[in-house]
Write an enzyme that holds these catalytic residues in place. Structure first.
Site: not given
Ligand code: 5GP
Ligand code: ZN
Length: 112
Positions: A30, A91, A98
């Site tokens: 992440d 969130g 994922h």
């Molecule tokens: P969500 O909030 O959708 O459950 O999780 C999305 C995750 O993707 C977040 O923890 C965020 O830090 C991660 N994330 C967002 N953009 C990127 C990126 O460009 N690269 C990586 N490796 N992680 C990302």
């Protein structure tokens, strides 16, 4: 899906810090880690969220968990937390399913 961030990472169009890849799955660290270990396991197939998955996706989704466990075992991590956010209200910010894998620090319950 052309405008999906995680599809772009899977395809190599955007750099990702890969920790695992096979025919159907991709895992990468992440970018904004919430624990000393924080990586994401995603299916290569674009599915936007858990509530969109059909019965045909059951096995694919199950694989996220076995792969997470396998990677943790390889890293000698015995205690880890698995999280999937479903919907912006809890969130979810990237709409490609994922599984968050978090480890390496004490964690409270319930999650915030
Ligand atoms: P969500 O909030 O959708 O459950 O999780 C999305 C995750 O993707 C977040 O923890 C965020 O830090 C991660 N994330 C967002 N953009 C990127 C990126 O460009 N690269 C990586 N490796 N992680 C990302
Ligand atoms: Zn996608």
């Amino acid at each position: 899906m052309s405008d999906c961030l995680f599809c772009k990472i899977i395809q190599g169009d955007i750099p990702g810090d890969k920790v695992y890849e096979d025919e159907n799955y991709y895992a990468f660290n992440d970018i904004n880690p919430q624990a000393p270990t924080h990586f994401l396991v995603v299916p290569k197939k674009h599915i936007d969220k858990i509530s969109s998955m059909g019965k045909a996706d059951q096995e694919l989704i199950g694989g996220l968990f076995t792969i997470a466990a396998r990677i943790c075992k390889q890293k000698s991590i015995s205690d880890f937390r698995l999280v999937i956010n479903n919907g912006a209200g809890v969130g979810q910010s990237v709409f490609h399913i994922h599984l968050h894998v978090l480890a390496g620090r004490a964690m409270g319950w319930p999650p915030g």
